[in-house]
Design a protein around this motif. Structure first.
Motif, PDB file in Angstrom:
ATOM      1  N   ARG A  40       0.847  -1.200   0.000  1.00  9.71           N
ATOM      2  CA  ARG A  40       0.000   0.000   0.000  1.00  9.71           C
ATOM      3  C   ARG A  40       0.877   1.243   0.000  1.00  9.71           C
ATOM      4  O   ARG A  40       1.756   1.396   0.840  1.00  9.71           O
ATOM      5  CB  ARG A  40      -0.929   0.001   1.220  1.00  9.71           C
ATOM      6  N   GLY A  41       0.626   2.127  -0.979  1.00 10.68           N
ATOM      7  CA  GLY A  41       1.422   3.339  -1.100  1.00 10.68           C
ATOM      8  C   GLY A  41       1.039   4.384  -0.071  1.00 10.68           C
ATOM      9  O   GLY A  41      -0.115   4.474   0.361  1.00 10.68           O
ATOM     10  N   ALA A  42       2.009   5.203   0.286  1.00 11.10           N
ATOM     11  CA  ALA A  42       1.771   6.238   1.296  1.00 11.10           C
ATOM     12  C   ALA A  42       0.729   7.247   0.850  1.00 11.10           C
ATOM     13  O   ALA A  42       0.031   7.843   1.677  1.00 11.10           O
ATOM     14  CB  ALA A  42       3.091   6.938   1.629  1.00 11.10           C
ATOM     15  N   PHE A  43       0.604   7.481  -0.466  1.00  9.53           N
ATOM     16  CA  PHE A  43      -0.331   8.482  -0.978  1.00  9.53           C
ATOM     17  C   PHE A  43      -1.565   7.838  -1.625  1.00  9.53           C
ATOM     18  O   PHE A  43      -2.275   8.478  -2.393  1.00  9.53           O
ATOM     19  CB  PHE A  43       0.381   9.390  -1.992  1.00  9.53           C
ATOM     20  N   SER A  44      -1.816   6.595  -1.301  1.00  6.37           N
ATOM     21  CA  SER A  44      -2.996   5.924  -1.849  1.00  6.37           C
ATOM     22  C   SER A  44      -4.258   6.410  -1.134  1.00  6.37           C
ATOM     23  O   SER A  44      -4.193   7.024  -0.068  1.00  6.37           O
ATOM     24  CB  SER A  44      -2.859   4.411  -1.713  1.00  6.37           C
ATOM     25  N   HIS A  45      -5.401   6.131  -1.729  1.00  5.85           N
ATOM     26  CA  HIS A  45      -6.680   6.544  -1.152  1.00  5.85           C
ATOM     27  C   HIS A  45      -7.704   5.446  -1.413  1.00  5.85           C
ATOM     28  O   HIS A  45      -7.385   4.408  -2.030  1.00  5.85           O
ATOM     29  CB  HIS A  45      -7.139   7.882  -1.762  1.00  5.85           C
ATOM     30  N   LYS A  46      -8.939   5.652  -0.964  1.00  5.47           N
ATOM     31  CA  LYS A  46      -9.934   4.580  -1.066  1.00  5.47           C
ATOM     32  C   LYS A  46     -10.189   4.134  -2.501  1.00  5.47           C
ATOM     33  O   LYS A  46     -10.476   2.971  -2.760  1.00  5.47           O
ATOM     34  CB  LYS A  46     -11.243   4.998  -0.395  1.00  5.47           C
ATOM     35  N   GLY A  47     -10.041   5.071  -3.430  1.00  2.00           N
ATOM     36  CA  GLY A  47     -10.234   4.699  -4.819  1.00  2.00           C
ATOM     37  C   GLY A  47      -9.138   3.784  -5.349  1.00  2.00           C
ATOM     38  O   GLY A  47      -9.339   3.068  -6.342  1.00  2.00           O
ATOM     39  N   THR A  48      -7.988   3.810  -4.694  1.00  2.00           N
ATOM     40  CA  THR A  48      -6.865   2.973  -5.125  1.00  2.00           C
ATOM     41  C   THR A  48      -7.183   1.497  -4.971  1.00  2.00           C
ATOM     42  O   THR A  48      -6.679   0.661  -5.725  1.00  2.00           O
ATOM     43  CB  THR A  48      -5.607   3.315  -4.297  1.00  2.00           C
ATOM     44  N   TYR A  49      -8.018   1.160  -4.002  1.00  4.49           N
ATOM     45  CA  TYR A  49      -8.212  -0.236  -3.626  1.00  4.49           C
ATOM     46  C   TYR A  49      -9.534  -0.823  -4.109  1.00  4.49           C
ATOM     47  O   TYR A  49     -10.003  -1.831  -3.600  1.00  4.49           O
ATOM     48  CB  TYR A  49      -8.047  -0.370  -2.107  1.00  4.49           C
ATOM     49  N   GLY A  50     -10.098  -0.157  -5.127  1.00  2.00           N
ATOM     50  CA  GLY A  50     -11.182  -0.776  -5.857  1.00  2.00           C
ATOM     51  C   GLY A  50     -12.571  -0.559  -5.297  1.00  2.00           C
ATOM     52  O   GLY A  50     -12.763  -0.213  -4.126  1.00  2.00           O
TER      53      GLY A  50
END
Length: 502
Positions: free
Chosen positions: A238-248
């Motif tokens: 999981r990237g530090a700048f990821s968000h809820k949209g990143t995970y589908g």
């Protein structure tokens, strides 16, 4: 992945090892027997009497070598060789002579020679190993029947004597040892992973006996056994700048009146497995329940109160899972037809959705390619259109179905099998009988839908989801007991299962 081989391949690898490592076959037998003895020493009480039953082939040679090693450790042993004639293999004869220098060995030629098996004895079974290809008869059958009727604890070497390595449909079920533990060499054996063998192998322990890696790597197989090391690298970082949209975005279609619990379980499991956004499509009677029980999930209400009938959302903006508790009525059937017409990405299909497909050839032909189907054995028999005679036949049909429909089949059971569209099979190594309860499958559906939505390839989603599902069950059983655990407990341990992979 640990490869699973047939009898001819095992024999070939043994021979290759002898040549490449410059050892004799009797040296290889000694190596195997030392590995078995080390495990037995951990479970045997040195004051408890042990009966060793050996055959005349190489499995018998293993047993005689084990007896010699245990004698050197001062265990109390009585050794019996079942030998109606003098046709010993060379290596068995060699180990017989070595043992006879240390102790007396009794010969069983006919039924009257079989000793009484006292209740406090441990039995070591070394009558027949992986090379057996016909049902036991004569005095060998008599010995197996005597051991089984004693109800004593039995430890088998390589295989429970009498059990074939692959298909046991035409075997004599009364002529197979019922073992507490089976110490099998180098590779799991296919039949030990199939449900029909549950009475003959309560626990399989695979022993590394140092067979040649080069030979193993060069030998082709489509069957594999999945262990921790194989799945530890699968979880995506999981990237530090990821968000809820990143995970589908996942959409799970589940529930009907009286079965909203299935929707709750799949929703909680989906979220715990790490999806970014989850929408649950349920009948109107389930809206308040879902909003209360799973506040993290969004809810899309069907127009009908008690059943799902159609999804008005843009389904292609989601990864879809369908089936838990939806029923098999006309409304659910219409929904599935409509969904298959509109949605062409891999999806997760379970439970009632599978039963609907089983009744409708058109639905079967419209399953989206690379979808993941999660049937238990009865559901798969319905899906395939035939009742399988045993687990071996069912696995063969699952491979055929996966190939012909370009889908993944998760054939649920004690060693759940993930079958790929190419016909490969990955048997799972986690899980326990405490998971044999209503709702466990709903949890699995939620978990795999979550992984698929997060961007995992279908094969990795299936393998990782099945492994995590079983591991969560193992952690729950350790805390709650197999009898006391619930599917909701499994969900609470998904996070710890992830952590255990690191």
């Amino acid at each position: 992945m640990v490869k699973i081989f047939d009898v001819a391949q095992i024999k070939k690898i043994d021979g290759c090892t002898v040549v490449n490592q410059g050892v004799t076959s009797v040296d290889l037998m000694e190596r195997a027997s030392l590995a078995v003895s080390e495990k037995l020493i951990r479970v045997l009480d040195i004051n408890q009497p042990v009966l060793v039953f050996a055959g005349m082939g190489n499995n018998g040679g293993d047993a005689l070598a084990v007896a010699r090693i245990l004698l050197s450790k001062h265990y109390k042993l009585d050794v019996y060789i079942v030998a109606p004639d003098d046709r010993f293999s060379d290596d068995c004869r060699e180990n017989k002579e070595r043992l006879e220098r240390l102790t007396n060995v009794s010969i069983i030629k006919e039924k009257k020679d079989i000793p009484h098996i006292y209740p406090d004895c441990i039995v070591i079974d070394g009558l027949f190993g992986s090379g057996l290809n016909r049902p036991l008869d004569g005095v060998f059958l008599n010995v197996v029947e005597a051991i089984n009727s004693s109800n004593n604890k039995v430890y088998s070497i390589d295989m429970p004597s009498g059990l074939f390595v692959e298909d046991n449909l035409n075997n004599n079920q009364e002529g197979i040892i019922r073992a507490e533990k089976v110490f099998t060499f180098q590779f799991p054996k296919l039949s030990l992973l199939l449900p029909d063998s549950g009475d003959y192998c309560k626990k399989m322990i695979v022993l590394d006996i140092g067979l040649c890696d080069k030979c193993i790597n060069e030998e082709h197989t489509d069957l594999y056994f999945t262990e921790k090391a194989d799945v530890a690298t699968l979880p995506l970082s999981r990237g530090a700048f990821s968000h809820k949209g990143t995970y589908g975005k996942a959409l799970i279609i589940a529930g009907s009146y009286g079965k909203i619990g299935a929707a709750v379980l799949s929703a909680r499991a989906c979220l715990r497995t790490g999806v970014g956004l989850l929408t649950m499509h349920v009948p109107r009677c389930g809206v308040d329940i879902l909003q209360t029980a799973v506040p993290e999930a969004m809810v899309d209400a069907d127009e009908f109160s008690e059943n799902v009938s159609k999804v008005e959302l843009d389904v292609n903006s989601f990864t879809v899972g369908i089936g838990p508790g939806i029923g098999t009525g006309d409304k659910a059937k219409y929904l599935l037809h409509d969904l298959f017409d509109r949605y062409h990405k891999p999806m997760v299909i379970d439970a009632d959705a599978l039963n609907l497909i089983a009744e409708d050839d058109v639905l079967r032909s419209k399953i989206p390619p690379k979808s993941i189907l999660t049937p238990h054995p009865v559901e798969f028999d319905r899906l395939s259109g035939a009742v399988s005679k045993n687990g071996y036949e069912r696995l063969k049909r699952a491979r055929d179905f996966a190939r012909s429909h370009d889908v993944y089949i998760i054939l649920k059971g004690a060693c759940t099998a993930v079958v790929t569209p190419e016909g490969k099979v990955f048997f799972n190594s986690t899980g326990n009988p405490g998971m044999a309860t209503g709702g466990s499958g709903d949890v699995l559906t939620g978990m795999i839908t979550s992984l698929l939505a997060q961007g995992y390839f279908p094969q990795n989603a299936a393998i990782l989801g099945v492994y995590l599902h079983g591991l969560s069950g193992d952690l729950a059983a350790k805390s709650k007991s197999q009898q006391g655990m619930l599917p909701t407990d499994m969900i609470e341990y998904i996070g710890k299962a992830y952590r255990a992979l690191k």
